[in-house]
Enzyme design. Structure first.
Site, PDB file in Angstrom:
ATOM      1  CD  GLU A  58      43.444  80.634  -4.175  1.00 53.71           C
ATOM      2  OE1 GLU A  58      43.904  81.779  -4.134  1.00 53.71           O
ATOM      3  OE2 GLU A  58      44.017  79.695  -4.781  1.00 53.71           O
ATOM      4  CD  GLU A 115      47.126  82.654 -11.105  1.00 54.01           C
ATOM      5  OE1 GLU A 115      45.917  82.594 -10.748  1.00 54.01           O
ATOM      6  OE2 GLU A 115      48.019  81.927 -10.655  1.00 54.01           O
ATOM      7  CG  ASP A 165      51.170  76.050 -14.369  1.00 52.32           C
ATOM      8  OD1 ASP A 165      51.308  75.873 -15.597  1.00 52.32           O
ATOM      9  OD2 ASP A 165      50.070  75.984 -13.790  1.00 52.32           O
ATOM     10  CG  HIS A 211      49.302  75.463 -10.319  1.00 53.77           C
ATOM     11  ND1 HIS A 211      49.186  76.422 -11.308  1.00 53.77           N
ATOM     12  CD2 HIS A 211      48.711  75.994  -9.222  1.00 53.77           C
ATOM     13  CE1 HIS A 211      48.584  77.486 -10.812  1.00 53.77           C
ATOM     14  NE2 HIS A 211      48.280  77.258  -9.553  1.00 53.77           N
TER      15      HIS A 211
HETATM   16  C1  LIG Z   1      47.779  83.116  -7.191  1.00 53.26           C
HETATM   17  S1  LIG Z   1      48.887  84.219  -6.440  1.00 53.26           S
HETATM   18  C2  LIG Z   1      49.554  85.037  -7.843  1.00 53.26           C
HETATM   19  C3  LIG Z   1      50.923  85.638  -7.585  1.00 53.26           C
HETATM   20  C4  LIG Z   1      51.571  86.283  -8.791  1.00 53.26           C
HETATM   21  N1  LIG Z   1      50.735  87.297  -9.387  1.00 53.26           N
HETATM   22  C5  LIG Z   1      51.945  85.261  -9.838  1.00 53.26           C
HETATM   23  O1  LIG Z   1      51.285  85.246 -10.885  1.00 53.26           O
HETATM   24  O2  LIG Z   1      52.868  84.482  -9.635  1.00 53.26           O
HETATM   25  C6  LIG Z   1      47.759  85.371  -5.762  1.00 53.26           C
HETATM   26  C7  LIG Z   1      48.366  86.421  -4.841  1.00 53.26           C
HETATM   27  O3  LIG Z   1      47.346  87.376  -4.577  1.00 53.26           O
HETATM   28  C8  LIG Z   1      47.446  87.813  -3.227  1.00 53.26           C
HETATM   29  N2  LIG Z   1      46.115  88.338  -2.873  1.00 53.26           N
HETATM   30  C9  LIG Z   1      44.941  87.671  -2.868  1.00 53.26           C
HETATM   31  N3  LIG Z   1      43.938  88.483  -2.524  1.00 53.26           N
HETATM   32  C10 LIG Z   1      44.477  89.706  -2.310  1.00 53.26           C
HETATM   33  C11 LIG Z   1      43.945  90.961  -1.907  1.00 53.26           C
HETATM   34  N4  LIG Z   1      42.651  91.112  -1.671  1.00 53.26           N
HETATM   35  N5  LIG Z   1      44.782  92.003  -1.765  1.00 53.26           N
HETATM   36  C12 LIG Z   1      46.112  91.848  -1.992  1.00 53.26           C
HETATM   37  N6  LIG Z   1      46.677  90.673  -2.357  1.00 53.26           N
HETATM   38  C13 LIG Z   1      45.870  89.618  -2.523  1.00 53.26           C
HETATM   39  C14 LIG Z   1      47.894  86.578  -2.482  1.00 53.26           C
HETATM   40  O4  LIG Z   1      48.534  86.927  -1.275  1.00 53.26           O
HETATM   41  C15 LIG Z   1      48.840  85.917  -3.498  1.00 53.26           C
HETATM   42  O5  LIG Z   1      50.184  86.315  -3.292  1.00 53.26           O
END
Ligand SMILES: C[S@@+](CC[C@H](N)C(=O)[O-])C[C@H]1O[C@@H](n2cnc3c(N)ncnc32)[C@H](O)[C@@H]1O
Length: 427
Positions: A196, A187, A95, A371
């Site tokens: 989420e 993000e 994206d 996306h």
């Molecule tokens: C939308 S993805 C973004 C991934 C990356 N930063 C990117 O921009 O491509 C969100 C990520 O946050 C992680 N995540 C969500 N809540 C979290 C938390 N409380 N502690 C650690 N990781 C978390 C998820 O496992 C996921 O891999």
């Protein structure tokens, strides 16, 4: 669910159907979130399939909930598990509007990142952490509770950045970082912005580690809504049953409406389907928002249709802005501040005035596609609206009590003497 009064439960007052719209039993540890919405992220054995015996961090164990006030539920495990699948990361990284805007935001704020300490909340594959390291960050804590952290560590190593980017495999709520940080990047936005419920983890990171006046990217987020007319969608899924190979199958139409429109739908709509200017549902200042504010968000809306058309429901989309904190931001104002706009019947269309040079990532129907697309809450039946007709009501978005990653949507609608409530769950 509201009943009685001016509203019926989920259907037009004149429909009198009796379908159960309560939240249903949630499936077990399978796919979730953005991965689920795209049909990706198949079920896996929680924590294991992708680790290959690699230790991500000597100190951090994934999903260690000791010390955290927020329990890690089976739903959270399923959620993190869905992010261990490569497909969702591929989709997010491809994206370009998303990924290039984040990179641009990091480069624009390079003076605040260079030689500074950064936390990347939910690092995924590590891409934003690496952008920050490339912008000259002294140290980046790349935190992710999903097993994708194993790959992030490998990616960091392969790029010769292991001395700068420290991958912590665990929840932001649980991992330990023994210093204050200058910058938080994340993000976190889900469909309809709040699906989420990841923003709460960014707030936790902010309150645990960010120095007063530190930088948060993105800094602001705004969720919008607008009425839409989308006859093609209705005829594609519903009118189709009127004549099927010459057979009258209109008896299928009630079921088709329920199946097509009970839950919100993530799809791309054209700007031409939108009947009026959008209104703000929620504006978020990431410096000051409190976790409790996200449990339930209610906004009243009042639109004046700009044309005569069949109205099929409401579209929701969001934008996020990347700007540095106001110079007068202090620890006190961070602690006591509130969002700079609270939606009201009169004020929804006014948005906090942006600095003209602020960088914005928009998911509006008229912006380059992302996306996230747009999220549509369809009515079960179209409503004919006249030009200048007033459409008013309220929308409440609340975390599901059963699974805080899911979102309940309670929509109240009144126009031209007709009122109803539509209840739906985004799961
Ligand atoms: C939308 S993805 C973004 C991934 C990356 N930063 C990117 O921009 O491509 C969100 C990520 O946050 C992680 N995540 C969500 N809540 C979290 C938390 N409380 N502690 C650690 N990781 C978390 C998820 O496992 C996921 O891999």
């Amino acid at each position: 669910m509201q009943s009685g009064g001016d509203f019926s439960n989920g259907f037009h007052r004149d429909d009198h159907r009796d379908l159960d719209l309560e939240e249903r039993q949630v499936p077990g540890l399978s796919s979730f979130g953005r991965a689920k919405k795209r049909g990706r992220g198949g079920a896996r054995d929680p924590r294991g399939a992708l680790t290959n015996g690699i230790r991500v961090s000597d100190e951090q164990k994934p999903l260690d909930t000791q010390g955290s006030s927020l329990p890690c539920t089976d739903f959270d495990v399923a959620y993190f598990h869905s992010y261990a699948h490569v497909g969702i990361h591929e989709e997010m990284i491809k994206d370009r509007a998303r990924t290039e805007t984040y990179r641009e935001a990091i480069m624009r704020h390079q003076s605040l990142i260079q030689d500074k300490v950064v936390v990347d909340v939910g690092c995924g594959t590590g891409i934003l952490s690496i952008f920050c390291a490339q912008a000259g960050a002294k140290r980046v804590y790349a935190v992710d509770a999903s097993d994708i952290a194993v790959q992030a560590k490998e990616v960091v190593k392969a790029n010769g950045l292991s001395d700068k980017v420290i991958v912590l495999h665990g929840r932001v709520e649980d991992v330990e970082i023994d210093e204050e940080v200058d910058v938080i990047i994340s993000e976190w936005m889900g469909y309809m912005l709040l699906y989420e419920s990841m923003l709460g983890s960014v707030i936790t990171a902010r309150d645990r580690w960010l120095k007063p006046g530190g930088l948060i990217l993105p800094s602001h987020a705004t969720l919008y809504m607008a009425p839409i007319s989308h006859p093609d969608r209705y005829s594609h899924s519903i009118d189709f049953w009127r004549n099927v190979y010459g057979i009258d199958m209109s008896a299928m139409m009630q079921l088709a409406k329920q199946c097509a429109f009970e839950e919100p739908s993530v799809e791309s709509i054209s700007g031409e389907t939108v009947l009026t200017w959008p209104e703000v549902v929620k504006h978020i200042d990431c410096q000051t928002i409190k976790i409790q504010e996200l449990d339930s968000v209610t906004a009243k809306y009042k639109f004046k249709s700009m044309m005569r058309a069949p109205m099929h429901g409401f579209a929701f989309w969001f934008d996020v802005e990347f700007s540095e904190p106001a110079k007068n931001t202090s620890a006190t104002s961070v602690a006591n501040g509130s969002s700079s706009i609270s939606p009201s019947r009169e004020g929804n269309q006014k948005k906090r005035s942006n600095p003209s040079d602020a960088l914005v990532l928009s998911t509006s129907p008229e912006a380059p596609p992302t996306h996230w697309q747009q999220t549509i809450v369809y009515f079960y039946d179209p409503i004919d609206v006249e030009q200048d007709q007033i459409i008013e009501g309220s929308v409440t978005l609340s975390q599901s009590k059963e699974n805080r990653r899911f979102m309940n949507i309670h929509l109240e609608y009144t126009s031209a003497g007709r009122s109803f409530v539509k209840e739906s769950v985004m799961r």
